[in-house]
Design a protein around this motif. Structure first.
Motif, short mmCIF file in Angstrom:
data_model
loop_
_atom_site.label_atom_id
_atom_site.label_comp_id
_atom_site.label_asym_id
_atom_site.label_seq_id
_atom_site.Cartn_x
_atom_site.Cartn_y
_atom_site.Cartn_z
N MET A 70 0.80 -1.23 0.00
CA MET A 70 0.00 0.00 0.00
C MET A 70 0.83 1.27 0.00
O MET A 70 0.33 2.34 -0.33
CB MET A 70 -0.94 0.03 1.22
CG MET A 70 -2.13 -0.89 1.11
SD MET A 70 -1.69 -2.56 1.61
CE MET A 70 -3.30 -3.23 2.02
N VAL A 71 2.12 1.19 0.39
CA VAL A 71 2.96 2.39 0.41
C VAL A 71 3.81 2.50 -0.86
O VAL A 71 4.67 3.36 -0.95
CB VAL A 71 3.87 2.44 1.65
CG1 VAL A 71 3.04 2.61 2.91
CG2 VAL A 71 4.74 1.20 1.74
N ILE B 285 -7.91 -2.01 -0.90
CA ILE B 285 -6.53 -1.60 -1.16
C ILE B 285 -6.48 -0.20 -1.75
O ILE B 285 -5.66 0.63 -1.36
CB ILE B 285 -5.84 -2.63 -2.08
CG1 ILE B 285 -5.63 -3.95 -1.32
CG2 ILE B 285 -4.51 -2.10 -2.62
CD1 ILE B 285 -5.21 -5.11 -2.19
N GLU B 286 -7.37 0.09 -2.68
CA GLU B 286 -7.39 1.43 -3.27
C GLU B 286 -7.75 2.48 -2.22
O GLU B 286 -7.16 3.57 -2.21
CB GLU B 286 -8.37 1.49 -4.44
CG GLU B 286 -8.48 2.86 -5.10
CD GLU B 286 -7.13 3.43 -5.54
OE1 GLU B 286 -6.97 4.68 -5.46
OE2 GLU B 286 -6.24 2.67 -5.96
N ALA B 287 -8.68 2.17 -1.32
CA ALA B 287 -9.06 3.12 -0.27
C ALA B 287 -7.90 3.40 0.67
O ALA B 287 -7.68 4.55 1.09
CB ALA B 287 -10.26 2.59 0.50
N VAL B 288 -7.14 2.36 1.00
CA VAL B 288 -5.98 2.54 1.88
C VAL B 288 -4.91 3.36 1.17
O VAL B 288 -4.30 4.27 1.76
CB VAL B 288 -5.42 1.18 2.34
CG1 VAL B 288 -4.13 1.36 3.14
CG2 VAL B 288 -6.45 0.43 3.19
N MET B 289 -4.67 3.06 -0.11
CA MET B 289 -3.69 3.84 -0.86
C MET B 289 -4.11 5.30 -0.99
O MET B 289 -3.27 6.21 -0.86
CB MET B 289 -3.51 3.23 -2.26
CG MET B 289 -2.72 1.93 -2.26
SD MET B 289 -2.57 1.25 -3.95
CE MET B 289 -1.17 0.13 -3.73
N LYS B 290 -5.38 5.56 -1.24
CA LYS B 290 -5.86 6.93 -1.33
C LYS B 290 -5.69 7.65 0.00
O LYS B 290 -5.25 8.80 0.05
CB LYS B 290 -7.33 6.95 -1.75
CG LYS B 290 -7.90 8.37 -1.86
CD LYS B 290 -9.37 8.35 -2.21
CE LYS B 290 -9.91 9.78 -2.35
NZ LYS B 290 -9.81 10.57 -1.10
N ALA B 291 -6.04 6.95 1.09
CA ALA B 291 -5.90 7.55 2.42
C ALA B 291 -4.46 7.96 2.68
O ALA B 291 -4.19 9.02 3.26
CB ALA B 291 -6.37 6.57 3.48
N GLY C 196 -2.77 11.70 3.44
CA GLY C 196 -1.70 11.69 4.42
C GLY C 196 -2.03 11.00 5.72
O GLY C 196 -1.42 11.29 6.76
N ARG C 197 -2.97 10.07 5.69
CA ARG C 197 -3.35 9.36 6.93
C ARG C 197 -2.31 8.28 7.25
O ARG C 197 -1.69 7.72 6.36
CB ARG C 197 -4.75 8.75 6.77
CG ARG C 197 -5.81 9.83 6.59
CD ARG C 197 -7.13 9.29 6.06
NE ARG C 197 -7.92 8.63 7.10
CZ ARG C 197 -9.14 8.13 6.88
NH1 ARG C 197 -9.69 8.23 5.66
NH2 ARG C 197 -9.80 7.55 7.85
#
Length: 211
Positions: A9-10, A118-124, A129-130
């Motif tokens: 995700m990073v 996964i996309e939601a985590v990447m967007k966050a 910047g979460r």
């Protein structure tokens, strides 16, 4: 046809590669009427990170060889993302998180929810910047998606998902994956990197022709 995706995700190139893959799948399905199944597998760019993560700037400047090189890389990624419709706001990113918790939640989800999660985590991470190393942040993202955050918390407390993540990491090592994104198409064809959608389509065509 099936695609196994190894990603973190990073990893900004994983986000770009995932978008290109999805664009290719959409085109392929429109052209042929044939669906493509996608399964996501855990990979950690830096499994040595502490559970709480570390400051992003200091970690990445050390890795890249200075602040100027880091800025140059971020600019290149931001432009590459914009070219395919993906946004990066590195000025908001303050932490380099350990992603094992996020990967464990992926492992707990039904396959049809993996990509959205996964996309939601990447967007966050990349846009808002979460701090995606934090359980409370991840559970908030789950709630925002309509997932059962409290059930996820209970399963994580029981250690669920960790074995799946460790298995993915071991498999990646066994087959020689040293960087992500890494795509295995129908167990016949591998793409390593954020290839353009046209290259995915070419791979789909070759596999379809060979049966």
């Amino acid at each position: 046809m099936k695609i196994d995706v190894y990603s973190d995700m990073v990893c900004p190139w994983c986000r770009i590669g995932k978008k290109n893959m999805n664009d290719a799948i959409e085109t392929w399905t429109e052209q042929t009427g044939q669906p493509i199944e996608v399964s996501y597998h855990a990979y950690q760019l830096d499994p040595s990170l502490p559970a709480e993560g570390l400051p992003f700037g200091s970690v990445m400047e050390k890795k890249m060889g200075g602040a100027e090189r880091l800025r140059s890389m971020q600019q290149r990624i931001t432009e590459a993302g914009a070219n395919v419709g993906v946004t990066f706001r590195f000025e908001k990113v303050e932490r380099m998180p350990n992603t094992v918790l996020a990967h464990r939640i992926t492992a707990l989800l039904p396959q049809e929810d993996e990509a959205t999660w996964i996309e939601a985590v990447m967007k966050a991470y990349f846009e808002d910047g979460r701090d995606i190393a934090r359980l409370d942040v991840l559970l908030d993202i789950a709630s925002e998606l309509g997932l059962d955050a409290e059930e996820a918390r209970r399963l994580l407390d029981n250690g669920e998902g960790l074995e799946d993540v460790e298995k993915d990491m071991a498999t990646a090592q066994a087959i020689g994956i040293s960087g992500v994104p890494f795509f295995i198409i129908d167990n016949k064809y591998a793409l390593s990197g954020a290839y353009p959608s046209a290259q995915f389509l070419e791979a789909f065509k070759k596999i379809a022709q060979t049966g």
